[in-house]
Design an enzyme around this catalytic site. Structure first.
Site: not given
Ligand code: TTP
Ligand code: MG
Length: 359
Positions: A13, A109-110
Site C-alpha cells: 500500500d 494504490d494497493e
Molecule cells: P489510502 O491508501 O487509504 O490512503 P493514503 O495512501 O493516502 O495513505 P496511507 O499512507 O495511510 O496509505 O488511499 C489511497 C488513496 O485513495 C489516497 O491517497 C487518496 C484516495 N482516497 C480518497 O480519495 N478518499 C478516501 O477517503 C481515502 C481513504 C482514500
Molecule cells: Mg495508501
C-alpha cells in the site's frame, strides 16, 4: 503439513499516495503539510488524503475540508489530479506485478500478491518485499508499506501496522500474538459504527472479539458477525484473484432510426443504466463517476461526467445522475447514439460485500 506455511501473501500500500505524488512533482512541498481534496475556500467537500506532516494536526481522509482548514490553515491545499495519480499507479503496479505469481490490484494504490507457487519460506518473501520497496523508490520516487502474512486480511493489517515506509511480517506462528492486542478498528471493514457497537458489548481488542461467543455475534450482526469472528482468529480463505483492474464500465446503444422523443430517450437511458448496474454487481464494483455520451444525427458527439463524494453501487443514484447530466441535451435534436458509463471504480471484495450489507 500446515498448508498455510506455503501460502504467503504480500499486501503493498502506497504511503499518503495522492499527496506523495503531488510532492514528487513539486519538491518544494517536501516536509510540509499537504492536503489533497476539495478547495477549502469553497467550503464543501472532503479531504482525499494528506501528507503525514498534516496528519500530525489530526487531518485525515474523508474529513470535511472546512474542518481540515480549521485544524491546519497553513497547509498547502491541492485539488485532486486523478490523471497524474493513475499514470503513477500504473507504473507502480507494473513493478509489483513483476514479482508476483498471482497479482490483484484492489485500488489505485494497493495490491495483493501471492508467492506460494514458487516461494516456500518467509525469508525469501521478505527479500522480495524489500526489493519491491527499493524498486518503487528508485524508479518512481515513492515509498510504500508492505505486509507479509499467511493470508489477505493479515497482510493488509500488517502493511498498515508500521506506516509510512514500513515492512511488517506476520509468520503463521506469530498470528495470534500479533493480532489479539490490536484494537478492533484495525480489522478491515470495522468502521466507527461497528466499533462503537462492539465497544458497547465490551469488545475493544481483536483478542476480545476472538473470545466472544460467535453465535451472539451472528445474532447481532448476521453473516458479518461470522466474518469478523473468523478474521479475529486470523482466518481468511479468500484467494488472491488474478483479475484485471477494470477502470470503467460502459454501455451504449446506436439506433437504426435517430430518436428525439423524451420518453424514448429516458427508456433507452434506463435500459443502459440497468445494464451497467448488472455489470457492476457481477464484478463487485462501486463507482464514483458517472459518464454519458451523446451523438447527434450529424455525428457531433459530446460526453459529460459527474463525480460523487462517495462510491456507491445504487442503481437509483446512477439513474439520477444520468438524468441530471442528460438535461442539457434534451430537446436539442435527434440522437443516433446514447451511452452510459461509470468510472473511478472501487472493488468490493467478498468480505466487504457483507460488510457493506451491514453498515
Ligand atoms: P489510502 O491508501 O487509504 O490512503 P493514503 O495512501 O493516502 O495513505 P496511507 O499512507 O495511510 O496509505 O488511499 C489511497 C488513496 O485513495 C489516497 O491517497 C487518496 C484516495 N482516497 C480518497 O480519495 N478518499 C478516501 O477517503 C481515502 C481513504 C482514500
Ligand atoms: Mg495508501
Amino acid at each position: 503439513m500446515n498448508i498455510e506455511k506455503f501460502r504467503i501473501t504480500l499486501h503493498i500500500d502506497m504511503d499518503s499516495f495522492y499527496s506523495s505524488v503531488e510532492t514528487l512533482h513539486r519538491p518544494s512541498l517536501k516536509g510540509l503539510p499537504v492536503i489533497v481534496g476539495s478547495d477549502p475556500k469553497k467550503g464543501r467537500g472532503v479531504v482525499s488524503t494528506c501528507s503525514y506532516e498534516a496528519r500530525k494536526y489530526g487531518v485525515h481522509s474523508a474529513m470535511p475540508i472546512t474542518k481540515a482548514y480549521k485544524l491546519c490553515p497553513q497547509a498547502i491545499y491541492l485539488p485532486v489530479n486523478m490523471e497524474l495519480y493513475k499514470k503513477t499507479s500504473e507504473k507502480v503496479m507494473k513493478i509489483i506485478n513483476s514479482h508476483a505469481t498471482k497479482f490483484q490490484q484492489v485500488s489505485v494504490d494497493e495490491a495483493y500478491i501471492e508467492l506460494n507457487n514458487d516461494i516456500d519460506n518467509y525469508d525469501k518473501a521478505i527479500d522480495i518485499g524489500y526489493v519491491i520497496k527499493k524498486q518503487i523508490l528508485e524508479q518512481e520516487g515513492l515509498t510504500c508499506s508492505v505486509g507479509i502474512a499467511p493470508n489477505k486480511v493479515l497482510s493488509k493489517i500488517a502493511s498498515d501496522f508500521n506506516k509510512p515506509n514500513g515492512l511488517t511480517v506476520v509468520k503463521p506462528t506469530d498470528v495470534i500474538k500479533f493480532l489479539h492486542p490490536l484494537n478492533i478498528s484495525k480489522l478491515p471493514g470495522i468502521g466507527r459504527k461497528t466499533a462503537s457497537i462492539l465497544n458497547s458489548m465490551g469488545i475493544k481488542t481483536i483478542g476480545e472479539l476472538a473470545n466472544y461467543d460467535v453465535q451472539l455475534l451472528i445474532s447481532r450482526f448476521g453473516k458479518f458477525g461470522l466474518v469478523i469472528h473468523e478474521m479475529s482468529h486470523g482466518i481468511d480463505n479468500r484467494e488472491v484473484k488474478e483479475k484485471e483492474f477494470v477502470k470503467s464500465i460502459s454501455k451504449e446503444d446506436t439506433f437504426d432510426k435517430d430518436i428525439s422523443d423524451i420518453n424514448r430517450i429516458r427508456d433507452v437511458l434506463y435500459n443502459l443504466v440497468e445494464k451497467v448496474h448488472i455489470s457492476l454487481l457481477k464484478q463487485n464494483f462501486r463507482f464514483r463517476t458517472v459518464n454519458i455520451r451523446v451523438r447527434y444525427s450529424d455525428f457531433r458527439t459530446y460526453t459529460r461526467s459527474s463525480t460523487l463524494n462517495n462510491a456507491t453501487n445504487d442503481v437509483h443514484i446512477l439513474k439520477r445522475e444520468v438524468m441530471i447530466l442528460m438535461k442539457e441535451f434534451m430537446h436539442t435534436g435527434e440522437f443516433r447514439l446514447l451511452g452510459v458509463g461509470v468510472s473511478k471504480l472501487e472493488y468490493i471484495d467478498d468480505m466487504q460485500t457483507c460488510i457493506t450489507d451491514f453498515e
